[in-house]
Design an enzyme around this catalytic site. Structure first.
Site, PDB file in Angstrom:
ATOM      1  N   GLY A 139      27.128  38.293  44.581  1.00  0.00           N
ATOM      2  CA  GLY A 139      26.197  38.245  43.433  1.00  0.00           C
ATOM      3  C   GLY A 139      24.753  38.135  43.913  1.00  0.00           C
ATOM      4  N   SER A 198      10.973  38.639  54.912  1.00  0.00           N
ATOM      5  CA  SER A 198      10.683  37.735  56.016  1.00  0.00           C
ATOM      6  C   SER A 198      11.467  38.123  57.266  1.00  0.00           C
ATOM      7  CB  SER A 198      11.022  36.302  55.580  1.00  0.00           C
ATOM      8  OG  SER A 198      10.869  35.418  56.638  1.00  0.00           O
ATOM      9  N   ARG A 242      30.581  43.731  46.191  1.00  0.00           N
ATOM     10  CA  ARG A 242      31.694  42.957  46.762  1.00  0.00           C
ATOM     11  C   ARG A 242      32.664  43.994  47.326  1.00  0.00           C
ATOM     12  NH1 ARG A 242      30.953  39.641  41.648  1.00  0.00           N
ATOM     13  NH2 ARG A 242      29.842  37.797  42.370  1.00  0.00           N
ATOM     14  N   GLY A 261      26.593  34.358  49.287  1.00  0.00           N
ATOM     15  CA  GLY A 261      27.276  33.089  49.034  1.00  0.00           C
ATOM     16  C   GLY A 261      28.446  32.868  49.980  1.00  0.00           C
ATOM     17  N   ASP A 262      29.409  32.035  49.550  1.00  0.00           N
ATOM     18  CA  ASP A 262      30.452  31.644  50.509  1.00  0.00           C
ATOM     19  C   ASP A 262      31.396  32.792  50.871  1.00  0.00           C
ATOM     20  OD1 ASP A 262      31.809  31.505  48.078  1.00  0.00           O
ATOM     21  OD2 ASP A 262      33.090  29.852  48.769  1.00  0.00           O
ATOM     22  N   THR A 293      22.720  32.002  46.390  1.00  0.00           N
ATOM     23  CA  THR A 293      23.548  32.022  45.182  1.00  0.00           C
ATOM     24  C   THR A 293      22.922  31.076  44.173  1.00  0.00           C
ATOM     25  OG1 THR A 293      25.621  31.219  44.183  1.00  0.00           O
ATOM     26  CG2 THR A 293      25.134  30.412  46.388  1.00  0.00           C
ATOM     27  N   ASP A 312      24.430  29.329  42.244  1.00  0.00           N
ATOM     28  CA  ASP A 312      25.344  28.196  42.014  1.00  0.00           C
ATOM     29  C   ASP A 312      25.045  26.970  42.884  1.00  0.00           C
ATOM     30  OD1 ASP A 312      26.568  29.879  40.259  1.00  0.00           O
ATOM     31  OD2 ASP A 312      28.454  30.061  41.355  1.00  0.00           O
ATOM     32  N   ASP A 327      26.175  26.117  45.757  1.00  0.00           N
ATOM     33  CA  ASP A 327      27.468  25.518  46.125  1.00  0.00           C
ATOM     34  C   ASP A 327      27.858  25.765  47.581  1.00  0.00           C
ATOM     35  OD1 ASP A 327      27.885  28.223  45.900  1.00  0.00           O
ATOM     36  OD2 ASP A 327      29.690  28.070  44.677  1.00  0.00           O
ATOM     37  N   ARG A 340      21.202  21.117  13.834  1.00  0.00           N
ATOM     38  CA  ARG A 340      22.448  21.732  14.284  1.00  0.00           C
ATOM     39  C   ARG A 340      22.921  21.199  15.632  1.00  0.00           C
ATOM     40  NH1 ARG A 340      21.352  28.026  12.699  1.00  0.00           N
ATOM     41  NH2 ARG A 340      22.673  28.050  10.849  1.00  0.00           N
ATOM     42  N   MET A 389      25.637  29.122  33.830  1.00  0.00           N
ATOM     43  CA  MET A 389      26.487  29.684  34.879  1.00  0.00           C
ATOM     44  C   MET A 389      26.890  28.654  35.928  1.00  0.00           C
ATOM     45  SD  MET A 389      25.523  33.557  35.924  1.00  0.00           S
ATOM     46  CE  MET A 389      26.380  34.898  35.108  1.00  0.00           C
ATOM     47  N   ARG A 397      30.285  29.239  38.838  1.00  0.00           N
ATOM     48  CA  ARG A 397      31.714  29.595  38.862  1.00  0.00           C
ATOM     49  C   ARG A 397      32.584  28.349  39.047  1.00  0.00           C
ATOM     50  NH1 ARG A 397      31.999  33.870  42.592  1.00  0.00           N
ATOM     51  NH2 ARG A 397      31.889  35.399  40.930  1.00  0.00           N
ATOM     52  N   LYS A 450      20.698  13.948  14.219  1.00  0.00           N
ATOM     53  CA  LYS A 450      21.314  15.124  13.583  1.00  0.00           C
ATOM     54  C   LYS A 450      21.503  16.325  14.512  1.00  0.00           C
ATOM     55  CE  LYS A 450      21.559  13.221   9.564  1.00  0.00           C
ATOM     56  NZ  LYS A 450      22.823  12.565   9.285  1.00  0.00           N
ATOM     57  N   GLU A 510      29.935  26.846  32.921  1.00  0.00           N
ATOM     58  CA  GLU A 510      30.920  27.942  32.824  1.00  0.00           C
ATOM     59  C   GLU A 510      32.232  27.554  33.519  1.00  0.00           C
ATOM     60  OE1 GLU A 510      29.604  30.917  35.528  1.00  0.00           O
ATOM     61  OE2 GLU A 510      31.016  32.445  34.848  1.00  0.00           O
ATOM     62  N   HIS A 551      24.117  36.231  32.386  1.00  0.00           N
ATOM     63  CA  HIS A 551      23.454  36.842  33.541  1.00  0.00           C
ATOM     64  C   HIS A 551      21.931  36.822  33.489  1.00  0.00           C
ATOM     65  CE1 HIS A 551      27.522  38.203  34.373  1.00  0.00           C
ATOM     66  NE2 HIS A 551      27.124  38.456  35.594  1.00  0.00           N
TER      67      HIS A 551
HETATM   68  O1  F6P Z   1      28.085  33.094  41.925  1.00  0.00           O
HETATM   69  C1  F6P Z   1      27.050  33.445  41.085  1.00  0.00           C
HETATM   70  C2  F6P Z   1      27.563  33.757  39.706  1.00  0.00           C
HETATM   71  O2  F6P Z   1      26.485  34.139  38.891  1.00  0.00           O
HETATM   72  C3  F6P Z   1      28.363  32.630  39.042  1.00  0.00           C
HETATM   73  O3  F6P Z   1      27.541  31.633  38.482  1.00  0.00           O
HETATM   74  C4  F6P Z   1      29.173  33.386  38.030  1.00  0.00           C
HETATM   75  O4  F6P Z   1      30.361  32.709  37.728  1.00  0.00           O
HETATM   76  C5  F6P Z   1      29.465  34.677  38.749  1.00  0.00           C
HETATM   77  O5  F6P Z   1      28.477  34.844  39.745  1.00  0.00           O
HETATM   78  C6  F6P Z   1      29.457  35.905  37.865  1.00  0.00           C
HETATM   79  O6  F6P Z   1      29.873  36.983  38.621  1.00  0.00           O
HETATM   80  P1  F6P Z   1      29.722  38.501  38.121  1.00  0.00           P
HETATM   81  O7  F6P Z   1      28.267  38.868  38.237  1.00  0.00           O
HETATM   82  O8  F6P Z   1      30.575  39.287  39.026  1.00  0.00           O
HETATM   83  O9  F6P Z   1      30.156  38.517  36.696  1.00  0.00           O
END
Ligand code: F6P
Length: 318
Positions: free
Chosen positions: A11, A22, A72, A102-103, A126, A128, A130, A163, A170, A172, A215, A223, A249
């Site tokens: 991603g 850089s 990917r 990412g990982d 990423t 995330d 993570d 409301r 986001m 994962r 209220k 997510e 996104h």
């Molecule tokens: O890892 C980054 C991320 O944006 C996550 O937060 C999300 O779950 C995932 O990628 C979405 O992946 P895709 O762009 O393939 O829908």
């Protein structure tokens, strides 16, 4: 080392372009030439190579996404695909590789290093946040600010119409955007994958708050908790006018924040230094406001984060 390749994989995230710029300019300043690979690992297999000069990375620092494009690659999961990628790089005279992602990207880089003794360095990117061993990943700060902006806008309408809003952000498997945006956006509650919190306990808090005269509510749902729909259903059984907003996104795009641009520039420089120092399987991380390098083996471990203080504070501040 005479020639390195650079690619972005998985991603996209804001700040990737700053890191590419850089790496290219820092490498060239050390007389190392740079080959850009488009569409991630798939580009290595399909020889999507282009030589990059200083001017080829002009005016990209302000742009989100990745100008090299990303993908990917299923083929890179197979030994056959990786062998082809190695052969293509050898033919092109490439002796080092910088991967930004990412990982999943890091796991691919480590296997590639182990199979061919090829020198690789990973830059964590990423939204995330993570990746183990680094306090920051490229793109997280920008995504967090995007989520916060959205929450601010939702607050205007939530307040005006008394409301309840569920806002899905986001992540994962990570609640990083959720906990930070909940605190920054003044949300009333949150649900994240790292901590067990029942849907009924959230409902109870909302009902008690309403009885006490509060209220409008904003509840941030990560997510990765997978609880957005269940919580919406549960709330709607007891309360009218519940709305759900999935930011989605939007959080991945946009011009990178100053922090992500600086992070990209400094991590890119550290990645080039790491390769030139002969480190063959390292990741660049960010620790106490400085870039650090550490083995990819550590970076691909599960990142354990304790968000309990964040959660407690969000609830005290409600
Ligand atoms: O890892 C980054 C991320 O944006 C996550 O937060 C999300 O779950 C995932 O990628 C979405 O992946 P895709 O762009 O393939 O829908």
């Amino acid at each position: 080392m005479n020639k390195i390749a650079i690619l972005t994989s998985g991603g996209d995230s804001p700040g990737m372009n700053s890191a590419i710029r850089s790496v290219v300019r820092c490498a060239l300043s050390k007389e190392v030439s740079v080959v850009g690979v488009s569409h991630g690992y798939q580009g290595l297999i399909e020889k999507r190579f282009c030589d990059l000069g200083r001017r080829d990375v002009s005016n990209i620092i302000t742009r989100g996404g990745t100008f090299l494009k990303t993908a990917r690659s299923k083929e890179f999961y197979s030994k056959k695909g990786r062998k082809k990628a190695h052969q293509n790089m050898s033919e092109k005279g490439i002796d080092g590789l910088v991967v930004i992602g990412g990982d999943g990207t890091f796991k691919g880089a480590l296997v590639f290093h182990q199979e061919f003794d090829f020198s690789v360095t990973g830059i964590p990117a990423t939204i995330d946040n993570d990746i183990a061993g680094t306090q920051e990943t490229l793109g997280f700060d920008t995504a967090l600010n995007t989520a916060m902006d959205a929450i601010d806008k939702i607050r205007d309408t939530a307040y005006s119409m008394d409301r309840i809003f569920l806002v899905e952000v986001m992540g994962r498997k990570s609640g990083a955007i959720a906990v930070h945006s909940a605190l920054a956006g003044g949300a009333e509650d949150l649900l994240i994958p790292e901590m067990e919190q029942s849907v009924s306990s959230v409902l109870k808090k909302v009902q008690q708050g309403r009885e006490a005269g509060k209220k409008s509510w904003i509840i941030i749902v990560a997510e990765g908790s997978g609880k957005t729909l269940t919580l919406a259903q549960e709330l709607r059984e007891h309360i009218d006018d519940v709305r759900v907003t999935v930011i989605g996104h939007v959080q991945r795009g946009g011009s990178p924040s100053a922090f992500d641009r600086i992070l990209g520039a400094r991590m890119g420089s550290a990645a080039v230094q790491s390769l030139l120092q002969g480190k063959k399987h390292h990741a660049v991380g960010w620790f106490n406001d400085r870039p650090v390098t550490y083995p990819l083996q550590k970076a691909i471990q599960h990142k354990q984060e304790d968000f309990s203080e964040f959660i407690e504070l969000v609830q005290i501040l409600t």
